[in-house]
Design a protein around this motif. Structure first.
Motif, PDB file in Angstrom:
ATOM      1  N   PRO A  65       0.682  -0.972   0.580  1.00  0.00           N
ATOM      2  CA  PRO A  65      -0.081  -0.300   0.166  1.00  0.00           C
ATOM      3  C   PRO A  65       0.507   1.393  -0.047  1.00  0.00           C
ATOM      4  N   ILE A  66       2.062   1.415   0.888  1.00  0.00           N
ATOM      5  CA  ILE A  66       3.107   1.822   0.382  1.00  0.00           C
ATOM      6  C   ILE A  66       3.319   2.381  -0.867  1.00  0.00           C
ATOM      7  N   ALA A  67       3.446   1.749  -1.937  1.00  0.00           N
ATOM      8  CA  ALA A  67       4.201   2.219  -3.648  1.00  0.00           C
ATOM      9  C   ALA A  67       2.797   2.410  -4.025  1.00  0.00           C
ATOM     10  N   THR A  68       1.255   1.661  -3.384  1.00  0.00           N
ATOM     11  CA  THR A  68       0.226   2.680  -4.600  1.00  0.00           C
ATOM     12  C   THR A  68      -0.104   4.276  -4.185  1.00  0.00           C
ATOM     13  N   VAL A  69       0.438   4.446  -2.304  1.00  0.00           N
ATOM     14  CA  VAL A  69       0.015   5.440  -1.734  1.00  0.00           C
ATOM     15  C   VAL A  69       1.262   6.281  -2.531  1.00  0.00           C
ATOM     16  N   PHE A  70       2.515   6.221  -2.678  1.00  0.00           N
ATOM     17  CA  PHE A  70       3.552   7.088  -2.859  1.00  0.00           C
ATOM     18  C   PHE A  70       3.614   7.072  -4.339  1.00  0.00           C
ATOM     19  N   GLY A  71       3.272   6.173  -5.371  1.00  0.00           N
ATOM     20  CA  GLY A  71       2.432   6.122  -6.803  1.00  0.00           C
ATOM     21  C   GLY A  71       1.274   7.428  -6.959  1.00  0.00           C
ATOM     22  N   MET A  72       0.053   7.658  -6.197  1.00  0.00           N
ATOM     23  CA  MET A  72      -0.806   8.525  -6.138  1.00  0.00           C
ATOM     24  C   MET A  72      -0.304   9.847  -6.141  1.00  0.00           C
ATOM     25  N   LEU A  73       0.325   9.768  -4.971  1.00  0.00           N
ATOM     26  CA  LEU A  73       1.432  11.459  -4.446  1.00  0.00           C
ATOM     27  C   LEU A  73       1.710  12.339  -5.572  1.00  0.00           C
ATOM     28  N   VAL A  74       3.077  11.214  -5.867  1.00  0.00           N
ATOM     29  CA  VAL A  74       3.623  11.938  -7.117  1.00  0.00           C
ATOM     30  C   VAL A  74       3.068  12.076  -8.432  1.00  0.00           C
ATOM     31  N   SER A  75       2.195  11.171  -9.195  1.00  0.00           N
ATOM     32  CA  SER A  75       1.302  11.196 -10.156  1.00  0.00           C
ATOM     33  C   SER A  75       0.381  12.453  -9.716  1.00  0.00           C
ATOM     34  N   THR A  76      -0.408  12.808  -8.883  1.00  0.00           N
ATOM     35  CA  THR A  76      -1.683  14.251  -8.758  1.00  0.00           C
ATOM     36  C   THR A  76      -0.827  15.334  -8.082  1.00  0.00           C
ATOM     37  N   LEU A  77       1.059  15.258  -7.975  1.00  0.00           N
ATOM     38  CA  LEU A  77       1.012  16.359  -8.373  1.00  0.00           C
ATOM     39  C   LEU A  77       2.116  16.971  -9.467  1.00  0.00           C
ATOM     40  N   PHE A  78       2.416  15.795 -10.518  1.00  0.00           N
ATOM     41  CA  PHE A  78       2.595  15.262 -11.235  1.00  0.00           C
ATOM     42  C   PHE A  78       2.067  16.495 -12.587  1.00  0.00           C
ATOM     43  N   THR A  79       0.124  15.611 -11.864  1.00  0.00           N
ATOM     44  CA  THR A  79      -0.305  15.941 -13.709  1.00  0.00           C
ATOM     45  C   THR A  79      -0.637  16.405 -13.495  1.00  0.00           C
ATOM     46  N   GLY A  80      -1.143  17.374 -12.041  1.00  0.00           N
ATOM     47  CA  GLY A  80      -2.033  19.003 -11.892  1.00  0.00           C
ATOM     48  C   GLY A  80      -1.126  19.771 -12.101  1.00  0.00           C
ATOM     49  N   TRP A  81       0.019  20.002 -12.187  1.00  0.00           N
ATOM     50  CA  TRP A  81       0.617  20.875 -12.972  1.00  0.00           C
ATOM     51  C   TRP A  81       1.104  21.048 -14.515  1.00  0.00           C
ATOM     52  N   LEU A  82       1.343  19.860 -14.834  1.00  0.00           N
ATOM     53  CA  LEU A  82       1.019  19.756 -16.494  1.00  0.00           C
ATOM     54  C   LEU A  82      -0.612  20.168 -17.032  1.00  0.00           C
ATOM     55  N   ALA A  83      -1.896  20.164 -16.109  1.00  0.00           N
ATOM     56  CA  ALA A  83      -2.969  20.280 -16.370  1.00  0.00           C
ATOM     57  C   ALA A  83      -3.379  21.971 -16.243  1.00  0.00           C
ATOM     58  N   SER A  84      -2.720  22.151 -15.185  1.00  0.00           N
ATOM     59  CA  SER A  84      -2.543  23.727 -15.457  1.00  0.00           C
ATOM     60  C   SER A  84      -1.573  24.928 -16.744  1.00  0.00           C
ATOM     61  N   ARG A  85      -0.453  23.800 -16.758  1.00  0.00           N
ATOM     62  CA  ARG A  85       0.302  24.119 -17.237  1.00  0.00           C
ATOM     63  C   ARG A  85      -0.273  24.452 -19.370  1.00  0.00           C
ATOM     64  N   SER A  86      -0.319  23.152 -19.650  1.00  0.00           N
ATOM     65  CA  SER A  86      -1.769  23.468 -20.363  1.00  0.00           C
ATOM     66  C   SER A  86      -3.062  24.027 -20.797  1.00  0.00           C
ATOM     67  N   GLY A  87      -3.728  24.153 -19.941  1.00  0.00           N
ATOM     68  CA  GLY A  87      -4.685  23.969 -19.702  1.00  0.00           C
ATOM     69  C   GLY A  87      -5.714  22.357 -20.505  1.00  0.00           C
ATOM     70  N   ARG A  88      -5.026  21.649 -20.774  1.00  0.00           N
ATOM     71  CA  ARG A  88      -6.093  20.825 -21.026  1.00  0.00           C
ATOM     72  C   ARG A  88      -5.825  19.505 -20.067  1.00  0.00           C
ATOM     73  N   TYR A  89      -7.548  18.725 -20.404  1.00  0.00           N
ATOM     74  CA  TYR A  89      -7.494  17.904 -18.915  1.00  0.00           C
ATOM     75  C   TYR A  89      -7.470  16.776 -19.628  1.00  0.00           C
ATOM     76  N   ARG A  90      -8.662  16.769 -20.988  1.00  0.00           N
ATOM     77  CA  ARG A  90      -8.980  15.705 -20.833  1.00  0.00           C
ATOM     78  C   ARG A  90      -8.242  13.431 -20.916  1.00  0.00           C
ATOM     79  N   MET A  91      -6.393  14.254 -21.213  1.00  0.00           N
ATOM     80  CA  MET A  91      -6.230  13.015 -21.562  1.00  0.00           C
ATOM     81  C   MET A  91      -5.896  12.417 -19.700  1.00  0.00           C
ATOM     82  N   PHE A  92      -5.566  13.007 -18.945  1.00  0.00           N
ATOM     83  CA  PHE A  92      -5.925  12.286 -17.955  1.00  0.00           C
ATOM     84  C   PHE A  92      -6.229  11.364 -17.078  1.00  0.00           C
ATOM     85  N   PRO A  93      -7.780  11.764 -17.443  1.00  0.00           N
ATOM     86  CA  PRO A  93      -8.211  10.228 -17.449  1.00  0.00           C
ATOM     87  C   PRO A  93      -8.319   9.466 -18.157  1.00  0.00           C
ATOM     88  N   ILE A  94      -8.582   9.669 -19.251  1.00  0.00           N
ATOM     89  CA  ILE A  94      -8.297   8.405 -20.263  1.00  0.00           C
ATOM     90  C   ILE A  94      -6.479   7.436 -19.444  1.00  0.00           C
TER      91      ILE A  94
END
Length: 499
Positions: free
Chosen positions: A304-333
């Motif tokens: 579960p630590i690996a699960t949560v750590f993956g979630m932490l890194v991913s949410t920070l990175f994709t949040g930054w990417l989405a704000s940078r580009s303004g696009r969001y559809r690719m992330f849930p896909i």
């Protein structure tokens, strides 16, 4: 009015502190539960310490969301924080399980505000394009709390006693309160609108019956007895009555027009997928690893630590990417596809592999889920009228929490029934623990490992299917861009989803 850079940073620190406080409370208390129940002489009733909190926080989400729209998010946020701190004091002072359960109800109500209002405040004062980045930073409190909460709860309980598990909230909360008073801006509500009391009561009855029925069914290994049937009937009837109320009132608690908006509806579906697909099974993974991979409790926690750590890194990175580009559809896909793939790998892993195999698989689930978990809140907020920011945020959170609670009960019941039916002779399901299995012969250990793999594999496949539904939903999201500026108040139509 846009916030200045320093005011936004102060606001983010304040909201992050409060979000962490609310997220940490549940994980810290869970570790100390056995000690609390033993000290109060209520081992058989100890589940109410968690159930009362979960019920209150779930039921109050739509209520607080709507109150935020009507009275202003700042007032509801500060009131929730004060209530949470007062309830934490009362929890630590409790002399029996009844007093503690009542105090936990109050604490759960405050916790609902600590979870919901930071997201609503962001949706109110931060432009749409910046929301994914800000929400991802605030949302990082949740995975961090999962990582440090159990250890912190154990340390506090051993060093100072279980009452300090609640009292530790007070000094941290007072700092957060001081920051919030300074940082959270005054945003006027819509006080001329009437609050939907009837809808709130009926929805509360429906959610309470659903959660209790699922909990009772899980406790009886999913045996459908009279209490479960009655609870399910009450939940269904109350939900039907709630829908009738919402159609008729001028200011519904949960505006049904949200479900006519494709963008909001898909965000609601994706939020439900997260609750069902990940949160329902993550608490059972350590036991599965201990039984199927024959590890200790400490080592099993790495998965579960690996699960949560993956979630932490991913949410920070994709949040930054989405704000940078303004696009969001690719992330849930991409996110739902990764999570579905990780769960399918878990379903077909043979027992006896090195521990890194399930760690990688569950890390994929965490990365996939984190890729869109907070982004979909920003997208739903941007698709709703600004006057409904609180209610739409609450709806997205409510379906995730109800989905998680219900699916957790179902998964637990299926695991319990499946293991009980297939245990080798000489082992009793009522007293089965990893220690008992590890003390058995190698042949029995191998049988139990095969049994847990056989029981959990269909569950992992079922949860992968849930994420596959999320893939289809994500593909239906409009391919739009988040706006750099606040949009004027839109006219609510079936497709007022200009984001």
């Amino acid at each position: 009015m846009p916030l200045t850079a320093w005011r936004l940073r102060l606001l983010m620190i304040s909201l992050l502190t409060v979000s962490f406080l609310g997220a940490l409370d549940h994980t810290v208390v869970a570790t100390s539960l056995a000690t609390i129940a033993g000290d109060l002489g209520a081992v058989q009733q100890m589940s109410w310490v968690l159930v009362s909190y979960t019920l209150a926080s779930t039921v109050m989400l739509p209520v607080l969301g709507k109150l935020g729209d009507l009275l202003g998010v700042r007032l509801i946020f500060l009131a929730s924080l004060v209530l949470f701190l007062v309830a934490s004091l009362c929890c630590g002072l409790a002399q029996d399980i009844t007093q503690l359960a009542i105090a936990r109800v109050a604490q759960g109500i405050g916790s609902a505000g600590l979870h919901l209002m930071p997201q609503t405040i962001v949706g109110t004062v931060v432009p749409p394009r910046e929301r994914p980045r800000v929400l991802s930073i605030i949302g990082a409190a949740f995975p961090v709390a999962i990582l440090v909460g159990p250890l912190l709860g154990g340390v506090i309980t051993d060093a100072w006693g279980w009452r300090w598990v609640f009292w530790i909230n007070i000094p941290v909360g007072l700092i957060a309160l001081a920051l919030a008073v300074i940082a959270v801006p005054h945003v006027p509500g819509h006080s001329g609108r009437r609050f939907d009391i009837a809808g709130a009561v009926v929805l509360g009855i429906s959610v309470t019956a659903l959660v209790l029925g699922a909990s009772w069914a899980s406790a009886d290994r999913w045996v459908i007895g009279v209490p479960v049937i009655v609870a399910a009937a009450v939940a269904a009837v109350a939900l039907a009555v709630f829908i009738l109320i919402e159609v008729r009132v001028s200011e519904p608690l949960v505006p049904l027009r949200h479900f006519a908006n494709r963008t909001i509806l898909i965000c609601i579906v994706l939020s439900t997928v997260i609750g069902v697909g990940l949160f329902s099974v993550v608490s059972y993974v350590p036991t599965f690893v201990q039984m199927a991979y024959r590890t200790s409790a400490t080592v099993s926690g790495l998965v579960p630590i690996a699960t949560v750590f993956g979630m932490l890194v991913s949410t920070l990175f994709t949040g930054w990417l989405a704000s940078r580009s303004g696009r969001y559809r690719m992330f849930p896909i991409v996110g739902t596809a990764l999570a579905a793939g990780g769960l399918l790998i878990m379903a077909f892993l043979p027992p006896g592999l090195p521990l890194w195999a399930p760690m990688v698989a569950m890390a994929l689930v965490g990365v996939g889920t984190g890729a869109f978990m907070n982004i979909l809140v920003a997208v739903a907020q941007s698709a709703a009228p600004r006057s409904d920011t609180g209610s739409v945020t609450a709806t997205v959170s409510l379906v995730r929490q109800v989905g998680s609670t219900t699916a957790t009960a179902i998964v637990g019941g299926v695991i319990g029934a499946g293991v009980a039916l297939g245990l080798p002779a000489g082992l009793d399901a009522a007293t089965l623990t990893p220690a008992v299995v590890h003390a058995s012969s190698a042949a029995v250990q191998a049988q139990v490992a095969e049994l847990y793999t056989a029981v959990l594999s269909p569950i992992f496949i079922g949860l992968a299917i849930a994420y596959a539904v999320g893939i289809v939903a994500a593909l239906l999201l409009p391919n739009r861009r988040l706006s750099d500026h606040f949009e004027p108040e839109p006219v609510p139509t079936a497709e007022s989803a200009t984001v």
